[in-house]
Enzyme design. Structure first.
Site, PDB file in Angstrom:
ATOM      1  N   TYR A   1      47.311  26.967   8.405  1.00 16.03           N
ATOM      2  CA  TYR A   1      48.498  27.619   8.218  1.00 16.03           C
ATOM      3  C   TYR A   1      49.739  26.665   8.410  1.00 16.03           C
ATOM      4  O   TYR A   1      50.877  26.920   8.069  1.00 16.03           O
ATOM      5  CB  TYR A   1      48.816  28.806   9.409  1.00 16.03           C
TER       6      TYR A   1
ATOM      7  N   ASP B   1      30.334  31.417   8.701  1.00 18.24           N
ATOM      8  CA  ASP B   1      29.392  32.362   7.777  1.00 18.24           C
ATOM      9  C   ASP B   1      28.332  33.271   8.536  1.00 18.24           C
ATOM     10  O   ASP B   1      28.473  34.510   8.315  1.00 18.24           O
ATOM     11  CB  ASP B   1      28.883  31.386   6.623  1.00 18.24           C
TER      12      ASP B   1
ATOM     13  N   ASP C   1      41.804  34.940  11.575  1.00 17.25           N
ATOM     14  CA  ASP C   1      42.427  36.002  10.617  1.00 17.25           C
ATOM     15  C   ASP C   1      41.409  36.678   9.973  1.00 17.25           C
ATOM     16  O   ASP C   1      41.575  38.153  10.031  1.00 17.25           O
ATOM     17  CB  ASP C   1      43.688  35.265   9.709  1.00 17.25           C
TER      18      ASP C   1
ATOM     19  N   ASP D   1      40.148  40.992  10.834  1.00 23.51           N
ATOM     20  CA  ASP D   1      40.148  42.031   9.847  1.00 23.51           C
ATOM     21  C   ASP D   1      38.754  42.754   9.662  1.00 23.51           C
ATOM     22  O   ASP D   1      38.452  43.964   9.479  1.00 23.51           O
ATOM     23  CB  ASP D   1      40.536  41.642   8.474  1.00 23.51           C
TER      24      ASP D   1
ATOM     25  N   LYS E   1      33.037  25.555  11.655  1.00 21.37           N
ATOM     26  CA  LYS E   1      32.045  25.070  10.486  1.00 21.37           C
ATOM     27  C   LYS E   1      31.627  23.735  10.710  1.00 21.37           C
ATOM     28  O   LYS E   1      32.234  22.734   9.942  1.00 21.37           O
ATOM     29  CB  LYS E   1      32.951  25.486   9.074  1.00 21.37           C
TER      30      LYS E   1
HETATM   31  C1  IPM Z   1      47.954  38.625  10.586  1.00 23.66           C
HETATM   32  C2  IPM Z   1      48.443  38.487   9.247  1.00 23.66           C
HETATM   33  C3  IPM Z   1      49.134  37.251   9.163  1.00 23.66           C
HETATM   34  C4  IPM Z   1      48.137  36.169   9.357  1.00 23.66           C
HETATM   35  C5  IPM Z   1      50.130  37.191   7.546  1.00 23.66           C
HETATM   36  C6  IPM Z   1      50.959  38.341   7.393  1.00 23.66           C
HETATM   37  C7  IPM Z   1      50.906  36.033   7.581  1.00 23.66           C
HETATM   38  O1  IPM Z   1      47.411  38.436   8.282  1.00 23.66           O
HETATM   39  O2  IPM Z   1      48.862  38.583  11.653  1.00 23.66           O
HETATM   40  O3  IPM Z   1      46.669  38.670  10.781  1.00 23.66           O
HETATM   41  O4  IPM Z   1      47.312  35.588   8.268  1.00 23.66           O
HETATM   42  O5  IPM Z   1      48.474  35.661  10.545  1.00 23.66           O
HETATM   43 MN    MN Z   2      45.563  38.952   9.094  1.00 27.18          MN
END
Ligand code: IPM
Ligand code: MN
Length: 364
Positions: free
Chosen positions: A143, A221, A245, A249, A189
């Site tokens: 990032y 993975d 990240d 999710d 990784k």
């Molecule tokens: C998160 C979001 C952010 C990230 C985006 C919006 C930049 O997905 O906080 O997980 O990738 O960190």
């Molecule tokens: Mn995210």
């Protein structure tokens, strides 16, 4: 004298303002009940910052967050700015905010509320005992890698980590594991990437300072697969920015909805507290978003930002009670079951603040 706590509130974009309004409602109720002195001030970020000041992290917002005791953020992101130059993208504002505050450790706890086991696509028996804390490195990695750039037929992003960056986030993970089940799984990784080899060696060395914590390593993975096949095998997952990240999710699938999950980002200054979900422009302004992630974020703010464990627990218990009582927003409702809007869910939880303590007191 009661200590004053100042919070910079950055509602942001999409559903951000709606869920943050409910988080504030709960925060005010808990502050009143526990006699906490909080002051809230609002500032734009993301697309809202671009609209207000032509900058996704306007100068006034920068100045305010640095001076605040904690920062509460909704979400950023607006499809209208997807193709905007990098310096005008809402996400750039969020990354700049994280860097400005130096919040290198992002804590993302994921657990399964018993009443919502049926809402996860995973089988109930797989979910048994699942309770994971993801510790995501937040201010380094891909990032933030330089150089970067985009030409018509070629683009560059770079991945870099220093030993110091890995050590400091690793220590947060090991310390957190000591308050949990004393198990850290570091995800990398290292079979391919030099950066991951440095990551693994550094985490191993830090691990020697915590002999009472079990450390193991997984490739990303494999970790992604095991997170949904054997989630109870994890306690603390420690990983770099992009892997964290993605895995967070994925882990939200355990809980039943991304809309439930909070996060705390910590460094040496004010903490940044935000639900892990995005701005969800498709449902913005319709009073259907789940405010629980934002409300649970208030609990993390109270605990990690201000060291107020009891009020934090009161918020978490109020959420839990509301779910026990069958309160559901659309994302976590059984098909055809009655649903609450964003505001009604916020009001329901607000009304339950202190309920657990009251019922315990009346039993005693
Ligand atoms: C998160 C979001 C952010 C990230 C985006 C919006 C930049 O997905 O906080 O997980 O990738 O960190
Ligand atoms: Mn995210």
């Amino acid at each position: 004298m009661v200590k004053a706590h100042s919070i910079a509130v950055l509602p942001g974009d999409g559903i951000g303002p709606e869920v943050i309004a409910e988080a504030e409602r709960v925060l005010e109720a808990v502050a009143e009940r526990f006699g906490i002195d909080v002051t809230l001030q609002h500032f734009p970020v993301g697309a809202a910052g671009v609209a207000a000041a032509g900058d996704p992290l306007p100068e006034a917002t920068r100045e305010a967050v640095i001076k605040a005791d904690a920062v509460l953020l909704g979400a950023v992101g607006d499809p209208a700015l997807d193709k905007a130059p990098r310096h005008l993208k809402p996400e750039t504002g969020l990354l700049a905010l994280r860097a400005l505050l130096g919040v290198f450790a992002n804590l993302r706890p994921v657990s399964v509320h018993p009443a919502l086991v049926g809402r996860s696509p995973l089988k109930a028996e797989r979910l048994r005992g699942a309770d994971v804390l993801i510790v995501r490195e937040l201010t380094g990695g891909l990032y933030y890698g330089e150089p970067r750039g985009r030409a018509a037929s070629h683009a560059v992003n770079t991945l870099a980590y220093s030993v110091v960056e890995v050590e400091r986030v690793a220590r947060i993970a090991f310390a957190a594991a000591r308050r949990r089940r004393r198990h850290v799984t570091s995800v990398d990784k290292a079979n391919v990437l030099e950066v991951s080899q440095l990551w693994r060696d550094t985490v191993t060395a830090v691990g020697r300072e915590y002999p009472d914590v079990t450390l193991d390593h997984l490739y990303v993975d494999t970790a992604a697969m095991r997170l949904v096949t054997e989630p109870a095998a994890f306690d603390v997952i420690l990983t770099e920015n992009l892997f964290g990240d993605i895995l967070s999710d994925e882990a939200a699938v355990l809980a039943g909805s991304l809309g439930l999950l909070p996060s705390a980002s910590l460094g040496s200054g004010p903490g940044l507290f935000e639900p892990i979900h995005g701005s969800a422009p498709d449902i913005a302004g319709r009073d259907v978003a789940n405010p629980i992630g934002a409300i649970a974020t208030v609990a993390m703010l109270l605990r990690h930002g201000f060291g107020l464990a009891e009020p934090a627990r009161a918020v978490e218990q109020a959420i839990s009670l509301a779910l026990d009582q069958g309160a559901r927003t659309r994302d976590i409702a059984e098909p055809g079951a009655p649903v609450l809007g964003t505001r009604a869910m916020g009001e329901r939880i607000t009304g339950l603040i202190g309920e657990e303590q009251r019922s315990r007191a009346s039993v005693a």
